[in-house]
Design a protein around this motif. Structure first.
Motif, PDB file in Angstrom:
ATOM      1  N   ILE A   1      -8.987   8.190  -3.198  1.00  0.00           N
ATOM      2  CA  ILE A   1      -7.828   7.408  -3.639  1.00  0.00           C
ATOM      3  C   ILE A   1      -7.875   6.077  -2.927  1.00  0.00           C
ATOM      4  CG2 ILE A   1      -5.329   7.281  -3.676  1.00  0.00           C
ATOM      5  CD1 ILE A   1      -5.597  10.490  -3.462  1.00  0.00           C
TER       6      ILE A   1
ATOM      7  N   ALA B   1       0.840  -1.203   0.000  1.00  0.00           N
ATOM      8  CA  ALA B   1       0.000   0.000   0.000  1.00  0.00           C
ATOM      9  C   ALA B   1       0.873   1.250   0.000  1.00  0.00           C
ATOM     10  CB  ALA B   1      -0.906  -0.001   1.227  1.00  0.00           C
TER      11      ALA B   1
ATOM     12  N   LEU C   1      -6.191   2.808  -1.933  1.00  0.00           N
ATOM     13  CA  LEU C   1      -4.844   2.247  -1.801  1.00  0.00           C
ATOM     14  C   LEU C   1      -4.877   0.795  -2.240  1.00  0.00           C
ATOM     15  CD1 LEU C   1      -3.872   3.747   1.624  1.00  0.00           C
ATOM     16  CD2 LEU C   1      -2.895   4.347  -0.563  1.00  0.00           C
ATOM     17  N   ASP C   2      -4.092   0.526  -3.250  1.00  0.00           N
ATOM     18  CA  ASP C   2      -4.007  -0.835  -3.746  1.00  0.00           C
ATOM     19  C   ASP C   2      -3.042  -1.596  -2.868  1.00  0.00           C
ATOM     20  OD1 ASP C   2      -2.852  -2.469  -6.775  1.00  0.00           O
ATOM     21  OD2 ASP C   2      -4.351  -3.044  -5.286  1.00  0.00           O
ATOM     22  N   GLU C   3      -3.549  -2.646  -2.288  1.00  0.00           N
ATOM     23  CA  GLU C   3      -2.710  -3.397  -1.360  1.00  0.00           C
ATOM     24  C   GLU C   3      -2.025  -4.586  -2.024  1.00  0.00           C
ATOM     25  OE1 GLU C   3      -5.407  -4.189   1.816  1.00  0.00           O
ATOM     26  OE2 GLU C   3      -4.975  -2.305   2.814  1.00  0.00           O
TER      27      GLU C   3
ATOM     28  N   ARG D   1     -14.403  14.595  -3.545  1.00  0.00           N
ATOM     29  CA  ARG D   1     -13.064  14.294  -4.060  1.00  0.00           C
ATOM     30  C   ARG D   1     -12.995  12.852  -4.469  1.00  0.00           C
ATOM     31  NH1 ARG D   1      -8.127  16.087  -0.268  1.00  0.00           N
ATOM     32  NH2 ARG D   1      -8.506  18.310  -0.424  1.00  0.00           N
TER      33      ARG D   1
ATOM     34  N   ASN E   1       2.622   1.616  -3.402  1.00  0.00           N
ATOM     35  CA  ASN E   1       1.752   2.089  -4.472  1.00  0.00           C
ATOM     36  C   ASN E   1       1.369   3.544  -4.292  1.00  0.00           C
ATOM     37  OD1 ASN E   1       1.697  -0.404  -5.760  1.00  0.00           O
ATOM     38  ND2 ASN E   1      -0.011  -1.101  -4.489  1.00  0.00           N
ATOM     39  N   ALA E   2       1.176   3.901  -3.048  1.00  0.00           N
ATOM     40  CA  ALA E   2       0.751   5.277  -2.798  1.00  0.00           C
ATOM     41  C   ALA E   2       1.877   6.268  -3.060  1.00  0.00           C
ATOM     42  CB  ALA E   2       0.259   5.394  -1.360  1.00  0.00           C
ATOM     43  N   THR E   3       3.104   5.875  -2.719  1.00  0.00           N
ATOM     44  CA  THR E   3       4.209   6.831  -2.802  1.00  0.00           C
ATOM     45  C   THR E   3       5.127   6.601  -3.991  1.00  0.00           C
ATOM     46  OG1 THR E   3       5.542   5.413  -1.383  1.00  0.00           O
ATOM     47  CG2 THR E   3       4.257   7.139  -0.323  1.00  0.00           C
ATOM     48  N   LYS E   4       4.803   5.624  -4.817  1.00  0.00           N
ATOM     49  CA  LYS E   4       5.641   5.333  -5.999  1.00  0.00           C
ATOM     50  C   LYS E   4       7.088   5.086  -5.576  1.00  0.00           C
ATOM     51  CE  LYS E   4       3.118   7.861  -9.506  1.00  0.00           C
ATOM     52  NZ  LYS E   4       2.528   8.933  -8.711  1.00  0.00           N
TER      53      LYS E   4
ATOM     54  N   THR F   1      -0.941  11.691  -0.729  1.00  0.00           N
ATOM     55  CA  THR F   1      -0.946  11.393  -2.164  1.00  0.00           C
ATOM     56  C   THR F   1      -1.950  12.263  -2.908  1.00  0.00           C
ATOM     57  OG1 THR F   1      -2.422   9.570  -1.648  1.00  0.00           O
ATOM     58  CG2 THR F   1      -0.124   9.018  -2.032  1.00  0.00           C
ATOM     59  N   ALA F   2      -3.070  12.506  -2.259  1.00  0.00           N
ATOM     60  CA  ALA F   2      -4.068  13.380  -2.896  1.00  0.00           C
ATOM     61  C   ALA F   2      -3.464  14.763  -3.112  1.00  0.00           C
ATOM     62  CB  ALA F   2      -5.309  13.472  -2.016  1.00  0.00           C
TER      63      ALA F   2
ATOM     64  N   LEU G   1       9.044   0.096 -11.245  1.00  0.00           N
ATOM     65  CA  LEU G   1       9.246   1.467 -10.779  1.00  0.00           C
ATOM     66  C   LEU G   1       9.539   2.402 -11.941  1.00  0.00           C
ATOM     67  CD1 LEU G   1       9.282   2.878  -8.040  1.00  0.00           C
ATOM     68  CD2 LEU G   1      11.763   2.725  -8.110  1.00  0.00           C
TER      69      LEU G   1
ATOM     70  N   SER H   1       2.398  -4.019  -7.064  1.00  0.00           N
ATOM     71  CA  SER H   1       2.163  -3.327  -8.334  1.00  0.00           C
ATOM     72  C   SER H   1       2.775  -4.132  -9.486  1.00  0.00           C
ATOM     73  CB  SER H   1       2.775  -1.936  -8.291  1.00  0.00           C
ATOM     74  OG  SER H   1       4.171  -2.019  -8.188  1.00  0.00           O
TER      75      SER H   1
ATOM     76  N   LEU I   1       6.506   3.250 -13.762  1.00  0.00           N
ATOM     77  CA  LEU I   1       5.695   4.205 -12.994  1.00  0.00           C
ATOM     78  C   LEU I   1       6.177   5.635 -13.227  1.00  0.00           C
ATOM     79  CD1 LEU I   1       5.218   2.537  -9.481  1.00  0.00           C
ATOM     80  CD2 LEU I   1       3.410   3.317 -10.972  1.00  0.00           C
ATOM     81  N   TYR I   2       7.484   5.787 -13.099  1.00  0.00           N
ATOM     82  CA  TYR I   2       8.019   7.134 -13.258  1.00  0.00           C
ATOM     83  C   TYR I   2       7.901   7.615 -14.678  1.00  0.00           C
ATOM     84  CZ  TYR I   2       9.633   7.513  -8.510  1.00  0.00           C
ATOM     85  OH  TYR I   2       9.664   7.639  -7.152  1.00  0.00           O
TER      86      TYR I   2
ATOM     87  N   TYR J   1      -2.671   4.647   6.669  1.00  0.00           N
ATOM     88  CA  TYR J   1      -3.365   4.681   5.381  1.00  0.00           C
ATOM     89  C   TYR J   1      -4.016   6.041   5.146  1.00  0.00           C
ATOM     90  CZ  TYR J   1      -3.052  -0.375   4.547  1.00  0.00           C
ATOM     91  OH  TYR J   1      -2.629  -1.653   4.302  1.00  0.00           O
TER      92      TYR J   1
ATOM     93  N   LEU K   1      -1.534   8.566   4.356  1.00  0.00           N
ATOM     94  CA  LEU K   1      -1.016   8.346   3.006  1.00  0.00           C
ATOM     95  C   LEU K   1      -1.963   8.886   1.958  1.00  0.00           C
ATOM     96  CD1 LEU K   1       0.501   4.757   2.921  1.00  0.00           C
ATOM     97  CD2 LEU K   1       1.636   6.839   2.263  1.00  0.00           C
ATOM     98  N   ARG K   2      -3.231   8.607   2.184  1.00  0.00           N
ATOM     99  CA  ARG K   2      -4.249   9.080   1.231  1.00  0.00           C
ATOM    100  C   ARG K   2      -4.201  10.582   1.127  1.00  0.00           C
ATOM    101  NH1 ARG K   2      -8.107   6.146   3.900  1.00  0.00           N
ATOM    102  NH2 ARG K   2      -8.053   3.996   3.195  1.00  0.00           N
TER     103      ARG K   2
ATOM    104  N   GLU L   1      -2.764  16.486  -6.659  1.00  0.00           N
ATOM    105  CA  GLU L   1      -3.398  17.765  -7.004  1.00  0.00           C
ATOM    106  C   GLU L   1      -2.421  18.731  -7.619  1.00  0.00           C
ATOM    107  OE1 GLU L   1      -5.316  19.526  -3.677  1.00  0.00           O
ATOM    108  OE2 GLU L   1      -6.961  18.082  -3.724  1.00  0.00           O
TER     109      GLU L   1
END
Lengths: 233, 539
Positions: B383, A174, B385-387, B380, A177-180, A226-227, B394, B390, B397-398, A219, A222-223, A231
């Motif tokens: 978002i 999680a 979160l995909d657990e 809004r 994915n959220a923070t790449k 990331t939002a 990487l 991925s 992604l970038y 979580y 994080l949300r 933005e």
């Protein structure tokens, strides 16, 4: 020897230019000091920067990455040799991966990038993720230990590690994915691969998890982050 | 005191002493004086001795006063006088019943010296009675001494006062008569009426009259019934005797004036003005009393009005303004804004339980429903979160991020959008099928922008109104189903010539095909031959 020749060659060329330059203004001015024209050098090759010497990098292989290295050798080798133009070899006796520049290595930084790439693999990252290091400049790999954040012993430590990963690794994924970013949790050591700001966010989340906050709280944070980051774009 | 035996010497001495006692002023009796006591003793001795012949039963020949105190002297007198009194009473009753005996007595007296003696005796009786009376008074005086000064005074006073009263009453009567004369103009009638009134008044009088009558009776008894027995006198005098009151004898409160006003009060029904005119503080008529009461009431009320009101009458009163615990004593009435707590009885609980059961069976619960909040902002995009791990690397992604930033490619659909699209597609398909089945709404097929090869199908699809049971195949018309051209005839329908013609056509076709086949075979053979030859040549 070679350098001398090179210099000589250069000097020759330089002198040629100078001669040419001297020849031109001499008839013009006799009494003034002759000014040399600004020299116009061709860019140095990577090979020439270090005075024609090859450069080496040696990356030790930890025992637990030995077998994965063997399995993923071709995936490592191909981009380094083909795209980065760096010589790579595995020193079995010394259990090291050695990298060397070639003559046609385009950029000086290639060697370092390759070294970083191999080092990232040794840390535990996947080849696919580590390859990003080769492709992008701004990616870094940061490592820290759990004891840097909070001294935990025994059961607490185990629980902290468990909290970090989550059930089936879902918490870690999680965060990733959220923070790449890519995260590797190796016992008490934690490695994060990603861009600078992303590393920071991931590190904050991981630290809060170590300190004891529940996954849900992390979580939500994080949300929010990331939002905010999304933005911006 | 020397006791004298000779009656002649004693008699004048005793008489003198009596006279002397009579002449002394009443207040002098208050203070003890030996002279007076000596005189009293002498007088009582004289009286005793004079009465002795009429009281045969008395043990004493003469009154012993030397060295005896008042009580003892009185006892001696009493011993003598008691039987004497009884005998006298008997005589009197006798005379009352038989008044002609008195005449006889007189006659007898006239006839003989006995008359004188009778008269004497009568006089003596009277005297005795008077003396007795006086004796009693004196004895009473001696007994009580200074203690009952008042009583003595009253007695003496009464003795004197009665006569005064009588006189005054007489005057009263005259005045009344005159007054009433003025009003009504008839004197005699007035008198009678007045008397009647007075008697009526006497009858009407409540306690006072009773008391006075009682006292009158007592007085009568005490005084040997002298006053009361004279009925004639009573009738003559009227008011005097019959209406003799406590005041007459003891003179406690009222004077004649008071009596007058009382009399006036008795006749107040007719004479109000007279009552009003009389304004004396000592005794007031009932009307005056009422007025006084009213006046005092008015005064108190005015006083109360001037003073500051009680806390109850003031408007808003805090605890500080009223005395402590004063609100407890007052019956306060205030509104209860709170409904009183319900009393829980068995019936109440039973009814509640019944209601609950009914509701449960119905399934009708009064659950609180949140009011739908108006969205202030656009919600809004959440978002998610995909657990999962991925799938992209990487680098990928970038890369995507970079591409998005630079804007070369349109914004990639987020994970949720793709899923949404897929879901909507599926749903549309499902809806179409359902609509077709139900025939409620005819909706044409959804236009899916796909690059796909389509069968040669007409662009429009019109709805065929046919029952469900009819299948599509049956819906087709025979012409649509017909594959072929021209006029089809069955084998049975064919004529001989047609049959022959068909067979001939078939043969011709078969022949043509067969030749084609052979020609192809020949070609192939030739090719292979040539190839084979060539190959042979080469090797």
């Amino acid at each position: 020897m070679s350098s001398a020749t090179v210099n000589g060659g250069e000097a020759a060329t330089g002198t040629d230019i100078e001669a040419a330059a001297v020849q031109a203004p001499t008839p013009a001015a006799t009494n003034t000091v002759p000014f040399a024209q600004k020299p116009n050098f061709k860019p140095l090759k990577a090979h020439e920067i270090s005075d024609g010497q090859t450069q080496f990098r040696k990356v030790p292989v930890p025992p637990h990455r030995y077998t994965p290295l063997k399995k993923a050798w071709m995936e490592i080798y191909t981009p380094i040799y083909e795209h980065m133009k760096i010589d790579i070899r595995m020193n079995l006796k010394a259990r090291r991966v050695e990298l060397k520049t070639r003559k046609d290595t385009p950029d000086v930084s290639n060697l370092q990038k390759c070294a970083d790439f191999v080092h990232a693999f040794m840390l535990g990252f996947d080849v696919i993720d580590a390859v990003a290091l080769l492709r992008l400049d701004e990616l870094y790999a940061e490592s820290f230990e759990i004891k840097d954040v909070k001294t935990l012993r025994g059961e607490h430590l185990s629980r902290a590690i468990g909290r970090l990963s989550g059930k089936g690794g879902k918490t870690k994924f999680a965060i990733e994915n959220a923070t790449k970013t890519r995260i590797v949790i190796a016992d008490t050591k934690i490695h994060i691969l990603g861009s600078f700001s992303n590393i920071k966010v991931a590190r904050d989340s991981l630290c809060s998890l170590i300190l004891g906050s529940p996954a849900g709280k992390v979580y939500s944070k994080l949300r929010a982050v990331t939002a905010r980051m999304a933005e911006r774009f | 005191m020397a006791s004298t035996d000779d009656g002649g010497g004693a008699k004048p001495v005793g008489f003198d002493s009596l006279r002397r006692l009579k002449s002394t002023e009443p207040p002098l009796f208050l203070s003890p004086s030996p002279d007076l006591s000596q005189a009293a003793r002498l007088a009582s001795q004289y009286l005793f001795s004079s009465l002795k012949p009429f009281a045969p039963k008395s043990p004493f020949s003469q009154l012993l006063t030397e060295g005896f105190d008042a009580e003892q002297i009185w006892q001696q007198i009493d011993l003598q006088s008691q039987p004497l009194l009884l005998s006298l009473r008997r005589h009197l009753r006798h005379f009352e019943k038989n008044p002609e005996d008195i005449q006889k007595q007189f006659d007898l007296d006239r006839d003989s010296d006995g008359l004188e003696s009778e008269s004497e005796s009568f006089d003596e009786d009277e005297e005795d009675e008077v003396e007795e009376e006086e004796e009693e008074e004196e004895e009473e005086e001696e007994e009580d001494g200074p203690d009952d000064g008042e009583m003595e005074d009253e007695e003496k006073g009464n003795a004197d006062g009665v006569e005064d009263k009588f006189l005054k009453i007489k005057e009263l009567e005259e005045y009344l008569v005159d007054d009433e004369e003025k009003e009504y103009g008839l004197k005699k009638e007035k008198k009678k009426r007045k008397r009647g009134k007075i008697t009526d008044k006497d009858e009407d009088e409540d306690e006072e009259g009773d008391e006075e009558d009682d006292e009158d009776d007592e007085e009568e008894d005490n005084e040997l019934g002298l006053m009361g027995l004279d009925d004639d006198d009573e009738e003559e005098d009227g008011s005097k005797m019959g209406t003799a009151r406590y005041e007459d004898f003891f003179g406690a409160k009222s004077t004649g004036q008071g009596q007058k006003s009382k009399l006036f009060g008795g006749s107040d029904d007719l004479d109000m003005d007279d009552g009003n005119n009389n304004q004396k503080k000592n005794t007031l008529s009932t009307h005056e009393k009422e007025l006084e009461k009213l006046r005092s009431e008015i005064e108190t009320m005015e006083k109360a009005n001037l003073e500051p009101k009680t806390w109850r009458m003031q408007g808003e009163v805090t605890a500080a303004k009223r005395p402590k615990n004063s609100a407890l004593e007052v019956d306060l009435d205030f509104e209860h804004n709170v409904r009183p707590a319900p009393v829980i009885t068995e019936e109440v609980t039973a009814s509640l339980e019944e209601l609950i059961q009914k509701r449960i069976l119905e399934g009708r619960f009064d659950d609180v429903q949140k009011p739908p909040t108006l969205p202030s902002r656009l919600p809004r995009e959440k978002i998610e979160l995909d657990e999962n791990k991925s799938k992209k690397g990487l680098a990928a992604l970038y890369e995507d991020e970079y591409v998005q930033k630079t804007g070369f490619v349109s914004t990639a659909l987020s994970f949720s959008d793709e899923q949404k699209k897929e879901a909507s597609m599926l749903f549309k398909k499902l809806c179409l099928k359902l609509d077709a089945l139900s025939h409620f709404h005819f909706t044409p097929k959804p236009v899916i922008e796909d690059m796909s090869i389509q069968a040669n199908v007409p662009a429009l699809a019109m709805e065929e109104i046919a029952p469900l049971a009819v299948s599509d195949a049956a819906m087709l018309a025979p012409e649509e189903l017909f594959v072929g051209k021209g006029d089809i005839k069955e084998e049975t329908e064919l004529t001989k010539a047609e049959r022959k013609r068909r067979r001939a056509n078939k043969k011709r076709k078969f022949k043509a095909e067969a030749t084609k086949r052979t020609a192809r075979k020949v070609q192939q053979n030739s090719v292979t031959n040539s190839a084979g030859a060539g190959g042979n040549d080469e090797s």
